[in-house]
Design an enzyme around this catalytic site. Structure first.
Site, PDB file in Angstrom:
ATOM      1  N   MET A  54      39.766  40.737  41.073  1.00  0.00           N
ATOM      2  CA  MET A  54      38.993  40.465  40.089  1.00  0.00           C
ATOM      3  C   MET A  54      38.992  40.872  38.955  1.00  0.00           C
ATOM      4  SD  MET A  54      35.581  39.284  42.009  1.00  0.00           S
ATOM      5  CE  MET A  54      34.751  40.564  42.261  1.00  0.00           C
ATOM      6  N   GLN A  59      35.754  42.225  53.984  1.00  0.00           N
ATOM      7  CA  GLN A  59      36.552  41.109  53.581  1.00  0.00           C
ATOM      8  C   GLN A  59      37.852  40.897  54.052  1.00  0.00           C
ATOM      9  OE1 GLN A  59      36.504  40.342  49.128  1.00  0.00           O
ATOM     10  NE2 GLN A  59      38.475  41.410  49.306  1.00  0.00           N
ATOM     11  N   HIS A  69      44.135  49.413  42.933  1.00  0.00           N
ATOM     12  CA  HIS A  69      44.727  48.280  42.941  1.00  0.00           C
ATOM     13  C   HIS A  69      46.208  48.368  42.668  1.00  0.00           C
ATOM     14  CE1 HIS A  69      40.867  46.545  41.242  1.00  0.00           C
ATOM     15  NE2 HIS A  69      41.070  45.704  42.318  1.00  0.00           N
ATOM     16  N   GLN A 115      41.438  48.333  52.069  1.00  0.00           N
ATOM     17  CA  GLN A 115      40.808  48.427  53.361  1.00  0.00           C
ATOM     18  C   GLN A 115      39.317  48.834  52.776  1.00  0.00           C
ATOM     19  OE1 GLN A 115      42.147  51.384  56.247  1.00  0.00           O
ATOM     20  NE2 GLN A 115      39.761  51.492  56.730  1.00  0.00           N
ATOM     21  N   LYS A 116      39.018  49.303  51.527  1.00  0.00           N
ATOM     22  CA  LYS A 116      37.521  49.456  51.161  1.00  0.00           C
ATOM     23  C   LYS A 116      36.780  48.259  51.685  1.00  0.00           C
ATOM     24  CE  LYS A 116      35.768  49.871  47.120  1.00  0.00           C
ATOM     25  NZ  LYS A 116      34.272  49.602  47.479  1.00  0.00           N
ATOM     26  N   ARG A 175      33.107  48.962  40.308  1.00  0.00           N
ATOM     27  CA  ARG A 175      31.692  49.417  40.039  1.00  0.00           C
ATOM     28  C   ARG A 175      31.447  51.042  39.884  1.00  0.00           C
ATOM     29  NH1 ARG A 175      31.112  44.655  43.911  1.00  0.00           N
ATOM     30  NH2 ARG A 175      30.158  43.063  42.704  1.00  0.00           N
TER      31      ARG A 175
HETATM   32  O1  PAF Z   1      38.320  41.991  46.506  1.00  0.00           O
HETATM   33  C1  PAF Z   1      38.411  41.314  45.412  1.00  0.00           C
HETATM   34  O2  PAF Z   1      38.578  41.750  44.477  1.00  0.00           O
HETATM   35  C2  PAF Z   1      37.758  39.794  45.754  1.00  0.00           C
HETATM   36  O3  PAF Z   1      36.705  39.638  46.530  1.00  0.00           O
HETATM   37  C3  PAF Z   1      38.998  38.781  45.779  1.00  0.00           C
HETATM   38  C4  PAF Z   1      39.612  39.087  47.224  1.00  0.00           C
HETATM   39  C5  PAF Z   1      39.806  38.834  44.654  1.00  0.00           C
HETATM   40  C6  PAF Z   1      38.229  37.254  45.888  1.00  0.00           C
HETATM   41  O4  PAF Z   1      37.572  37.112  44.622  1.00  0.00           O
END
Ligand code: PAF
Length: 277
Positions: free
Chosen positions: A27, A150, A34, A145-146, A184
Protein backbone atom coordinates in the site's frame (compact mmCIF):
# COMPACT_ATOMS: atom_id res chain seq x y z
CA UNK A 1 11.68 0.27 -14.32
CA UNK A 2 8.27 0.84 -15.87
CA UNK A 3 5.44 2.45 -13.90
CA UNK A 4 2.00 1.36 -15.08
CA UNK A 5 -1.40 2.55 -13.92
CA UNK A 6 -3.76 0.72 -16.24
CA UNK A 7 -4.83 -2.92 -16.13
CA UNK A 8 -5.01 -3.01 -19.92
CA UNK A 9 -1.39 -1.86 -20.24
CA UNK A 10 -0.14 -4.37 -17.66
CA UNK A 11 -2.10 -7.12 -19.41
CA UNK A 12 -0.47 -6.14 -22.69
CA UNK A 13 2.95 -6.82 -21.18
CA UNK A 14 2.12 -10.20 -19.66
CA UNK A 15 3.39 -12.26 -22.60
CA UNK A 16 6.81 -10.62 -22.45
CA UNK A 17 7.37 -10.61 -18.66
CA UNK A 18 10.35 -12.82 -17.72
CA UNK A 19 9.43 -15.91 -15.70
CA UNK A 20 9.44 -16.82 -12.89
CA UNK A 21 7.87 -13.51 -11.93
CA UNK A 22 7.52 -12.29 -8.36
CA UNK A 23 4.80 -9.97 -7.09
CA UNK A 24 5.12 -7.70 -4.06
CA UNK A 25 1.72 -6.17 -3.21
CA UNK A 26 1.99 -3.03 -1.06
CA UNK A 27 0.00 0.00 0.00
CA UNK A 28 3.04 2.23 -0.52
CA UNK A 29 4.84 4.47 1.99
CA UNK A 30 7.57 1.89 1.70
CA UNK A 31 10.06 1.23 4.48
CA UNK A 32 12.93 -1.15 5.24
CA UNK A 33 10.45 -4.00 5.78
CA UNK A 34 9.19 -3.59 2.21
CA UNK A 35 12.76 -3.23 0.94
CA UNK A 36 13.58 -6.59 2.51
CA UNK A 37 10.54 -8.19 0.85
CA UNK A 38 11.46 -6.70 -2.54
CA UNK A 39 15.05 -7.96 -2.17
CA UNK A 40 13.77 -11.45 -1.40
CA UNK A 41 11.55 -11.32 -4.51
CA UNK A 42 14.45 -9.99 -6.62
CA UNK A 43 16.69 -12.89 -5.56
CA UNK A 44 14.27 -15.62 -6.57
CA UNK A 45 12.69 -14.35 -9.79
CA UNK A 46 13.55 -13.29 -13.33
CA UNK A 47 11.19 -10.31 -13.03
CA UNK A 48 9.61 -8.45 -10.13
CA UNK A 49 6.44 -6.37 -10.05
CA UNK A 50 5.56 -4.26 -7.02
CA UNK A 51 2.05 -2.88 -6.65
CA UNK A 52 1.16 0.32 -4.82
CA UNK A 53 -2.52 0.63 -4.03
CA UNK A 54 -4.10 1.93 -0.83
CA UNK A 55 -7.13 -0.34 -0.85
CA UNK A 56 -10.21 1.48 0.50
CA UNK A 57 -12.09 -1.80 0.94
CA UNK A 58 -9.83 -3.02 3.73
CA UNK A 59 -10.42 0.08 5.89
CA UNK A 60 -13.61 0.48 7.93
CA UNK A 61 -15.23 3.95 7.85
CA UNK A 62 -13.72 4.63 11.30
CA UNK A 63 -10.19 3.79 10.15
CA UNK A 64 -7.39 5.85 8.63
CA UNK A 65 -7.90 5.42 4.85
CA UNK A 66 -7.81 9.17 4.13
CA UNK A 67 -4.88 9.83 6.46
CA UNK A 68 -2.96 6.67 5.52
CA UNK A 69 0.58 7.94 4.75
CA UNK A 70 1.45 8.20 1.05
CA UNK A 71 4.69 9.11 -0.72
CA UNK A 72 4.63 7.72 -4.28
CA UNK A 73 7.80 9.53 -5.44
CA UNK A 74 9.90 8.06 -2.61
CA UNK A 75 8.29 4.65 -3.19
CA UNK A 76 9.22 4.67 -6.87
CA UNK A 77 12.78 5.69 -6.00
CA UNK A 78 13.14 2.84 -3.50
CA UNK A 79 11.69 0.26 -5.91
CA UNK A 80 13.93 1.48 -8.73
CA UNK A 81 17.01 1.27 -6.51
CA UNK A 82 16.13 -2.35 -5.69
CA UNK A 83 15.92 -3.35 -9.34
CA UNK A 84 12.15 -3.81 -9.57
CA UNK A 85 11.00 -4.18 -13.19
CA UNK A 86 7.39 -2.99 -13.00
CA UNK A 87 5.39 -0.87 -10.60
CA UNK A 88 1.64 -1.29 -10.95
CA UNK A 89 -0.02 1.74 -9.40
CA UNK A 90 -3.71 1.81 -10.31
CA UNK A 91 -6.34 4.33 -9.20
CA UNK A 92 -9.30 3.30 -7.03
CA UNK A 93 -11.58 3.59 -10.12
CA UNK A 94 -9.30 1.28 -12.10
CA UNK A 95 -9.58 -1.45 -9.47
CA UNK A 96 -13.19 -0.85 -8.46
CA UNK A 97 -15.03 0.52 -11.50
CA UNK A 98 -18.74 1.37 -11.36
CA UNK A 99 -20.77 -1.77 -10.87
CA UNK A 100 -18.02 -3.72 -9.12
CA UNK A 101 -19.82 -6.27 -6.95
CA UNK A 102 -17.63 -9.27 -6.08
CA UNK A 103 -16.15 -9.80 -2.63
CA UNK A 104 -14.12 -12.75 -1.41
CA UNK A 105 -14.71 -14.25 1.99
CA UNK A 106 -12.13 -16.84 2.98
CA UNK A 107 -14.07 -18.17 5.99
CA UNK A 108 -12.83 -19.23 9.43
CA UNK A 109 -9.20 -18.17 9.10
CA UNK A 110 -10.32 -14.54 8.79
CA UNK A 111 -12.73 -14.60 11.74
CA UNK A 112 -10.61 -14.31 14.94
CA UNK A 113 -8.03 -11.71 16.00
CA UNK A 114 -7.81 -8.95 13.33
CA UNK A 115 -11.06 -10.25 11.83
CA UNK A 116 -12.84 -9.63 15.15
CA UNK A 117 -11.39 -6.16 15.72
CA UNK A 118 -11.56 -5.08 12.06
CA UNK A 119 -14.77 -6.55 10.61
CA UNK A 120 -14.65 -6.64 6.81
CA UNK A 121 -10.89 -6.03 6.71
CA UNK A 122 -9.93 -9.44 5.37
CA UNK A 123 -12.74 -9.43 2.82
CA UNK A 124 -11.16 -6.26 1.46
CA UNK A 125 -7.67 -7.79 1.56
CA UNK A 126 -8.70 -11.10 -0.06
CA UNK A 127 -10.66 -9.30 -2.78
CA UNK A 128 -7.86 -6.93 -3.77
CA UNK A 129 -5.12 -9.58 -3.51
CA UNK A 130 -7.16 -11.90 -5.72
CA UNK A 131 -7.61 -9.08 -8.23
CA UNK A 132 -3.88 -8.30 -8.18
CA UNK A 133 -3.11 -11.99 -8.70
CA UNK A 134 -5.55 -12.12 -11.65
CA UNK A 135 -4.12 -8.96 -13.22
CA UNK A 136 -0.40 -9.67 -12.67
CA UNK A 137 -0.45 -13.50 -12.91
CA UNK A 138 2.74 -13.95 -10.85
CA UNK A 139 4.50 -17.25 -10.16
CA UNK A 140 5.29 -16.14 -6.61
CA UNK A 141 3.85 -13.51 -4.29
CA UNK A 142 5.58 -12.07 -1.25
CA UNK A 143 4.03 -10.92 2.05
CA UNK A 144 5.53 -9.79 5.35
CA UNK A 145 5.21 -11.97 8.44
CA UNK A 146 4.23 -8.90 10.49
CA UNK A 147 0.72 -9.36 9.07
CA UNK A 148 0.67 -13.04 9.95
CA UNK A 149 -3.10 -13.47 9.69
CA UNK A 150 -3.05 -11.75 6.29
CA UNK A 151 -0.50 -14.39 5.19
CA UNK A 152 -2.88 -17.13 6.39
CA UNK A 153 -5.80 -15.48 4.55
CA UNK A 154 -3.81 -15.22 1.31
CA UNK A 155 -2.69 -18.85 1.63
CA UNK A 156 -6.31 -19.95 2.08
CA UNK A 157 -7.40 -17.89 -0.91
CA UNK A 158 -4.61 -19.33 -3.04
CA UNK A 159 -5.43 -22.93 -2.08
CA UNK A 160 -9.23 -22.63 -2.22
CA UNK A 161 -9.31 -20.91 -5.61
CA UNK A 162 -6.48 -23.06 -7.09
CA UNK A 163 -4.55 -19.96 -8.03
CA UNK A 164 -1.31 -21.95 -8.15
CA UNK A 165 0.89 -19.15 -6.84
CA UNK A 166 3.75 -19.80 -4.44
CA UNK A 167 3.04 -17.58 -1.43
CA UNK A 168 6.29 -16.58 0.29
CA UNK A 169 6.27 -15.18 3.84
CA UNK A 170 9.20 -12.85 4.56
CA UNK A 171 10.39 -12.33 8.17
CA UNK A 172 9.61 -9.08 9.97
CA UNK A 173 12.25 -6.34 9.93
CA UNK A 174 12.80 -4.56 13.25
CA UNK A 175 14.44 -1.32 14.30
CA UNK A 176 17.60 -1.76 16.42
CA UNK A 177 15.50 -1.53 19.59
CA UNK A 178 13.18 -4.33 18.43
CA UNK A 179 10.13 -2.34 17.25
CA UNK A 180 8.63 -4.00 14.18
CA UNK A 181 8.88 -1.57 11.26
CA UNK A 182 5.44 -0.44 10.10
CA UNK A 183 4.06 2.41 8.00
CA UNK A 184 1.89 3.36 10.98
CA UNK A 185 4.94 3.95 13.25
CA UNK A 186 5.03 7.51 11.84
CA UNK A 187 1.91 8.26 13.90
CA UNK A 188 3.76 7.61 17.21
CA UNK A 189 5.06 10.41 19.44
CA UNK A 190 8.35 9.64 21.19
CA UNK A 191 6.61 8.58 24.43
CA UNK A 192 4.19 6.41 22.44
CA UNK A 193 7.11 4.84 20.61
CA UNK A 194 8.66 3.96 24.01
CA UNK A 195 5.35 2.33 24.99
CA UNK A 196 5.28 0.43 21.68
CA UNK A 197 8.56 -1.26 22.64
CA UNK A 198 6.66 -3.23 25.28
CA UNK A 199 5.09 -5.20 22.42
CA UNK A 200 8.33 -6.55 20.92
CA UNK A 201 9.93 -6.94 24.35
CA UNK A 202 7.08 -9.07 25.59
CA UNK A 203 7.25 -11.19 22.42
CA UNK A 204 10.99 -11.80 22.91
CA UNK A 205 10.32 -12.57 26.57
CA UNK A 206 7.60 -15.12 25.80
CA UNK A 207 9.92 -16.77 23.29
CA UNK A 208 12.54 -17.13 26.04
CA UNK A 209 9.94 -18.57 28.45
CA UNK A 210 8.89 -21.07 25.82
CA UNK A 211 12.50 -22.00 25.08
CA UNK A 212 13.03 -22.53 28.83
CA UNK A 213 10.27 -25.14 28.85
CA UNK A 214 6.93 -23.36 29.47
CA UNK A 215 4.51 -24.73 26.84
CA UNK A 216 1.16 -23.92 28.48
CA UNK A 217 -0.43 -21.41 26.22
CA UNK A 218 -2.64 -19.77 28.87
CA UNK A 219 0.31 -19.22 31.20
CA UNK A 220 2.43 -17.81 28.36
CA UNK A 221 -0.39 -15.46 27.33
CA UNK A 222 -1.12 -14.23 30.84
CA UNK A 223 2.57 -13.56 31.39
CA UNK A 224 2.70 -11.59 28.14
CA UNK A 225 -0.37 -9.56 29.15
CA UNK A 226 1.16 -8.67 32.51
CA UNK A 227 4.27 -7.40 30.75
CA UNK A 228 2.19 -5.28 28.36
CA UNK A 229 0.14 -3.91 31.25
CA UNK A 230 3.31 -2.37 32.70
CA UNK A 231 2.88 0.40 30.13
CA UNK A 232 0.05 2.80 31.05
CA UNK A 233 -0.13 4.13 27.46
CA UNK A 234 -0.83 0.77 25.93
CA UNK A 235 -4.22 -0.89 25.69
CA UNK A 236 -4.33 -4.55 24.62
CA UNK A 237 -6.73 -5.80 21.94
CA UNK A 238 -5.48 -9.36 22.07
CA UNK A 239 -2.62 -11.69 22.91
CA UNK A 240 -2.93 -14.92 20.98
CA UNK A 241 -0.97 -18.12 20.54
CA UNK A 242 -2.21 -19.73 17.37
CA UNK A 243 -1.47 -22.09 14.56
CA UNK A 244 -0.17 -19.90 11.70
CA UNK A 245 -2.19 -21.69 8.98
CA UNK A 246 -5.63 -21.86 10.65
CA UNK A 247 -5.14 -19.00 13.13
CA UNK A 248 -6.86 -21.21 15.74
CA UNK A 249 -5.71 -20.82 19.34
CA UNK A 250 -3.51 -23.67 20.59
CA UNK A 251 -3.59 -25.06 24.14
CA UNK A 252 0.00 -26.15 24.07
CA UNK A 253 2.51 -23.92 22.31
CA UNK A 254 4.62 -26.03 19.98
CA UNK A 255 7.42 -25.16 17.55
CA UNK A 256 5.87 -23.15 14.74
CA UNK A 257 3.04 -21.69 16.85
CA UNK A 258 2.79 -17.92 16.56
CA UNK A 259 2.41 -15.47 19.43
CA UNK A 260 0.51 -12.43 18.11
CA UNK A 261 -0.26 -9.15 19.82
CA UNK A 262 -2.48 -6.23 18.84
CA UNK A 263 -2.48 -3.12 20.99
CA UNK A 264 -3.56 0.49 20.79
CA UNK A 265 -1.30 3.35 21.80
CA UNK A 266 -3.12 6.67 21.60
CA UNK A 267 -4.78 6.69 18.18
CA UNK A 268 -2.40 4.13 16.70
CA UNK A 269 -3.11 0.43 16.53
CA UNK A 270 -0.05 -1.80 16.22
CA UNK A 271 0.31 -5.52 15.54
CA UNK A 272 3.31 -7.76 15.90
CA UNK A 273 4.06 -11.47 16.25
CA UNK A 274 6.83 -13.97 16.73
CA UNK A 275 7.19 -17.62 15.74
CA UNK A 276 8.14 -20.01 18.52
CA UNK A 277 11.20 -21.83 17.26
O1 PAF B 1 -0.19 -5.61 3.54
C1 PAF B 1 -0.60 -4.72 2.77
O2 PAF B 1 0.09 -3.74 2.49
C2 PAF B 1 -1.99 -4.85 2.17
O3 PAF B 1 -2.88 -5.46 3.05
C3 PAF B 1 -2.01 -5.56 0.81
C4 PAF B 1 -1.54 -7.00 0.92
C5 PAF B 1 -1.13 -4.81 -0.18
C6 PAF B 1 -3.44 -5.59 0.24
O4 PAF B 1 -3.94 -4.31 0.09
Amino acid sequence: MKVIDSIREYRGLLGSIARPSGLVPTMGFLHEGHRNIVQEARLGNASVTATIFVNPRQFSPAEDFEEYPRDPEADIELLDSEGVDFVFMPSVEEIYPDGFGTTINVGAVAAPLEGKYRPGHFQGVATVVCKLFCICRPDRAYFGQKDIQQCAVVNRLNIDLNLGIEVVVVPTVRDDDGLAISSRNVYLSSSEREAALFISRSLFHVLEMWRSGEKNSNRLKSHTKSMLELSPLLSIDYVSIADPQSMKEVKSATAGSVVAIAARIGKTRLIDNITLE
